[in-house]
Design a protein around this motif. Structure first.
Motif, PDB file in Angstrom:
ATOM      1  N   ALA A  68      71.224 -14.718  11.190  1.00  0.00           N
ATOM      2  CA  ALA A  68      72.359 -14.266  10.395  1.00  0.00           C
ATOM      3  C   ALA A  68      71.880 -13.840   9.004  1.00  0.00           C
ATOM      4  CB  ALA A  68      73.388 -15.392  10.270  1.00  0.00           C
ATOM      5  N   VAL A  69      72.513 -12.792   8.455  1.00  0.00           N
ATOM      6  CA  VAL A  69      72.139 -12.323   7.128  1.00  0.00           C
ATOM      7  C   VAL A  69      72.525 -13.368   6.095  1.00  0.00           C
ATOM      8  CG1 VAL A  69      72.530 -10.543   5.388  1.00  0.00           C
ATOM      9  CG2 VAL A  69      72.424  -9.924   7.811  1.00  0.00           C
ATOM     10  N   ALA A  70      71.548 -13.764   5.276  1.00  0.00           N
ATOM     11  CA  ALA A  70      71.803 -14.760   4.244  1.00  0.00           C
ATOM     12  C   ALA A  70      71.233 -14.261   2.926  1.00  0.00           C
ATOM     13  CB  ALA A  70      71.167 -16.097   4.623  1.00  0.00           C
ATOM     14  N   ASP A  71      72.046 -14.283   1.870  1.00  0.00           N
ATOM     15  CA  ASP A  71      71.604 -13.894   0.531  1.00  0.00           C
ATOM     16  C   ASP A  71      70.983 -12.496   0.529  1.00  0.00           C
ATOM     17  OD1 ASP A  71      71.025 -13.934  -2.126  1.00  0.00           O
ATOM     18  OD2 ASP A  71      70.016 -15.881  -2.096  1.00  0.00           O
ATOM     19  N   PRO A  72      71.773 -11.475   0.812  1.00  0.00           N
ATOM     20  CA  PRO A  72      71.232 -10.108   0.846  1.00  0.00           C
ATOM     21  C   PRO A  72      70.641  -9.675  -0.485  1.00  0.00           C
ATOM     22  CG  PRO A  72      73.638 -10.077   0.890  1.00  0.00           C
ATOM     23  CD  PRO A  72      73.221 -11.500   1.109  1.00  0.00           C
ATOM     24  N   GLY A  73      71.154 -10.239  -1.585  1.00  0.00           N
ATOM     25  CA  GLY A  73      70.599  -9.896  -2.896  1.00  0.00           C
ATOM     26  C   GLY A  73      69.151 -10.323  -3.020  1.00  0.00           C
ATOM     27  N   ALA A  74      68.845 -11.531  -2.575  1.00  0.00           N
ATOM     28  CA  ALA A  74      67.468 -12.027  -2.623  1.00  0.00           C
ATOM     29  C   ALA A  74      66.570 -11.216  -1.703  1.00  0.00           C
ATOM     30  CB  ALA A  74      67.431 -13.501  -2.237  1.00  0.00           C
ATOM     31  N   THR A  75      67.073 -10.893  -0.510  1.00  0.00           N
ATOM     32  CA  THR A  75      66.293 -10.076   0.416  1.00  0.00           C
ATOM     33  C   THR A  75      66.028  -8.691  -0.172  1.00  0.00           C
ATOM     34  OG1 THR A  75      67.119 -11.218   2.384  1.00  0.00           O
ATOM     35  CG2 THR A  75      66.309  -8.986   2.690  1.00  0.00           C
ATOM     36  N   GLY A  76      67.016  -8.148  -0.864  1.00  0.00           N
ATOM     37  CA  GLY A  76      66.838  -6.847  -1.497  1.00  0.00           C
ATOM     38  C   GLY A  76      65.736  -6.861  -2.541  1.00  0.00           C
ATOM     39  N   TRP A  77      65.663  -7.944  -3.310  1.00  0.00           N
ATOM     40  CA  TRP A  77      64.598  -8.051  -4.312  1.00  0.00           C
ATOM     41  C   TRP A  77      63.233  -8.205  -3.651  1.00  0.00           C
ATOM     42  CZ3 TRP A  77      64.689  -6.170  -8.791  1.00  0.00           C
ATOM     43  CH2 TRP A  77      65.821  -6.224  -9.591  1.00  0.00           C
ATOM     44  N   VAL A  78      63.176  -8.980  -2.578  1.00  0.00           N
ATOM     45  CA  VAL A  78      61.917  -9.110  -1.841  1.00  0.00           C
ATOM     46  C   VAL A  78      61.463  -7.738  -1.338  1.00  0.00           C
ATOM     47  CG1 VAL A  78      60.832 -10.040   0.248  1.00  0.00           C
ATOM     48  CG2 VAL A  78      62.296 -11.509  -1.158  1.00  0.00           C
ATOM     49  N   LEU A  79      62.399  -6.994  -0.806  1.00  0.00           N
ATOM     50  CA  LEU A  79      62.104  -5.652  -0.290  1.00  0.00           C
ATOM     51  C   LEU A  79      61.583  -4.745  -1.405  1.00  0.00           C
ATOM     52  CD1 LEU A  79      62.500  -4.045   2.430  1.00  0.00           C
ATOM     53  CD2 LEU A  79      64.672  -3.273   1.471  1.00  0.00           C
ATOM     54  N   ALA A  80      62.247  -4.761  -2.539  1.00  0.00           N
ATOM     55  CA  ALA A  80      61.860  -3.885  -3.650  1.00  0.00           C
ATOM     56  C   ALA A  80      60.494  -4.259  -4.219  1.00  0.00           C
ATOM     57  CB  ALA A  80      62.924  -3.944  -4.744  1.00  0.00           C
ATOM     58  N   LEU A  81      60.252  -5.549  -4.361  1.00  0.00           N
ATOM     59  CA  LEU A  81      58.980  -5.986  -4.937  1.00  0.00           C
ATOM     60  C   LEU A  81      57.820  -5.755  -3.972  1.00  0.00           C
ATOM     61  CD1 LEU A  81      60.079  -9.309  -6.666  1.00  0.00           C
ATOM     62  CD2 LEU A  81      59.493  -7.147  -7.768  1.00  0.00           C
ATOM     63  N   LYS A  82      58.044  -6.085  -2.701  1.00  0.00           N
ATOM     64  CA  LYS A  82      56.933  -5.987  -1.738  1.00  0.00           C
ATOM     65  C   LYS A  82      56.553  -4.548  -1.449  1.00  0.00           C
ATOM     66  CE  LYS A  82      53.748  -7.125   0.385  1.00  0.00           C
ATOM     67  NZ  LYS A  82      53.334  -5.888  -0.115  1.00  0.00           N
ATOM     68  N   LEU A  83      57.532  -3.693  -1.226  1.00  0.00           N
ATOM     69  CA  LEU A  83      57.237  -2.321  -0.828  1.00  0.00           C
ATOM     70  C   LEU A  83      57.222  -1.337  -1.993  1.00  0.00           C
ATOM     71  CD1 LEU A  83      59.351  -2.070   2.465  1.00  0.00           C
ATOM     72  CD2 LEU A  83      56.991  -2.848   2.159  1.00  0.00           C
ATOM     73  N   GLY A  84      57.694  -1.761  -3.154  1.00  0.00           N
ATOM     74  CA  GLY A  84      57.720  -0.865  -4.301  1.00  0.00           C
ATOM     75  C   GLY A  84      56.869  -1.312  -5.459  1.00  0.00           C
ATOM     76  N   CYS A  85      57.114  -2.528  -5.931  1.00  0.00           N
ATOM     77  CA  CYS A  85      56.436  -3.012  -7.130  1.00  0.00           C
ATOM     78  C   CYS A  85      54.936  -3.230  -6.901  1.00  0.00           C
ATOM     79  CB  CYS A  85      57.089  -4.311  -7.597  1.00  0.00           C
ATOM     80  SG  CYS A  85      56.383  -4.988  -9.114  1.00  0.00           S
ATOM     81  N   ALA A  86      54.567  -3.918  -5.826  1.00  0.00           N
ATOM     82  CA  ALA A  86      53.155  -4.244  -5.582  1.00  0.00           C
ATOM     83  C   ALA A  86      52.281  -2.990  -5.477  1.00  0.00           C
ATOM     84  CB  ALA A  86      53.023  -5.107  -4.324  1.00  0.00           C
ATOM     85  N   PRO A  87      52.642  -2.000  -4.644  1.00  0.00           N
ATOM     86  CA  PRO A  87      51.804  -0.799  -4.605  1.00  0.00           C
ATOM     87  C   PRO A  87      51.830   0.000  -5.905  1.00  0.00           C
ATOM     88  CG  PRO A  87      53.769  -0.503  -3.254  1.00  0.00           C
ATOM     89  CD  PRO A  87      53.715  -1.946  -3.628  1.00  0.00           C
ATOM     90  N   ALA A  88      52.948  -0.054  -6.636  1.00  0.00           N
ATOM     91  CA  ALA A  88      53.026   0.664  -7.912  1.00  0.00           C
ATOM     92  C   ALA A  88      52.065   0.059  -8.932  1.00  0.00           C
ATOM     93  CB  ALA A  88      54.458   0.634  -8.441  1.00  0.00           C
TER      94      ALA A  88
END
Length: 301
Positions: free
Chosen positions: A213-233
């Motif tokens: 079940a989807v839990a805390d979509p806000g936290a998942t969104g930040w994980v997504l942004a940091l892992k796939l965006g911030c780290a390679p940047a």
């Protein structure tokens, strides 16, 4: 278009692995054997073949090491600040999944299938350096935040026996002394290494859980942004700042732009993290990485 088709093909194999698990073909026993073949045979073979015929100077770039450290540690620090007010079990998982990349089962095989041997050799170094940093850091974050009991000595011993690191060190040493490797041996290892991508994708797919079940979509969104965006940047900015060549830039950016490793779910389960949250994040970042890696490869390729 070739890159997009390759990425979509990888996603298809991932989903095949998930489907085979759901119908009982890839049960825990079979998945374990498949994982062992990938981890102990195919992946070390790929790393060794990529590095054994190269000099230390061609492989060990200070800029590449600094970029890996900067991407991992800076992303972890940003994640720590962003998730500081969340419950401990979820906060610890959100932090580690923001930087802990799937370098061995997705990153290196993808690089080997997409780019030339120079980039693959450098990507092997990225894998080795990241293993030495992200595994101890992940264990430390989960243990400290969740108050879990773990042995530093045991974790260090496990890392020292890592077959990928052993293969990397062996390849670098043989390349440094110029020791010959028989053609038949190199050819055989090369064929074993070519099996990494399909085997690893099936293993990852069999480990994904899409029924959470989807839990805390806000936290998942930040994980997504940091892992796939911030780290390679961060890796990109660091490498460009050092003025590295195209192969080094490609290896660093693509490897650090890979999704969250399935192993973070295992670590979270063992060290008191939020298991359902960890499982969901692995699935989301893995699927989303098809689009983000397509963009990254297009930019650096």
């Amino acid at each position: 278009m070739d890159v997009l088709l390759r990425l979509l093909g990888m996603l298809a194999v991932l989903l095949v692995g998930t489907g085979l698990r759901s119908v009982g073909v890839l049960d825990s026993s079979r998945t374990g054997r498949l994982n062992a073949a990938t981890y102990y045979v195919a992946l070390p073979s790929l790393v060794f073949v990529a590095t054994y015929d190269r000099s230390i100077a061609a492989l060990l770039s200070g800029a590449l090491v600094v970029a890996v450290l900067a991407a991992l540690l800076a992303t972890a620090g940003i994640a720590w600040v962003l998730h500081r007010n969340r419950p401990a079990a979820r906060r610890s998982v959100a932090v580690v999944q923001s930087y802990h990349s799937n370098l061995g089962y997705l990153g290196l095989p993808l690089v080997a299938a997409t780019f030339d041997p120079d980039v693959t050799a450098l990507a092997s170094v990225v894998l080795g350096v990241a293993l030495l940093v992200q595994v101890p850091l992940t264990v430390a974050v989960l243990s400290v935040v969740n108050g879990a009991d773990t042995s530093v000595v045991r974790e260090a011993s496990t890392l020292a026996r890592n077959p990928v690191l052993i293969a990397l060190v062996a390849g670098i040493l043989i390349g440094a002394v110029g020791a010959p490797v028989p053609v038949a041996v190199a050819s055989g290892l090369d064929r074993l290494g070519s099996l990494v991508l399909p085997l690893a994708l099936l293993c990852v797919g069999a480990s994904l859980r899409v029924d959470r079940a989807v839990a805390d979509p806000g936290a998942t969104g930040w994980v997504l942004a940091l892992k796939l965006g911030c780290a390679p940047a961060i890796a990109w900015a660091t490498l460009v700042g050092f003025g590295v060549d195209a192969a080094t830039l490609t290896a660093g950016v693509v490897m650090l732009g890979t999704p969250t490793a399935v192993s973070t779910y295992v670590f979270a389960t063992e060290l008191g993290g939020d298991e359902a949250f960890a499982s969901r994040n692995v699935f989301v970042t893995t699927v989303a990485s098809v689009a983000s890696l397509y963009v990254l490869i297009g930019l650096v390729g």
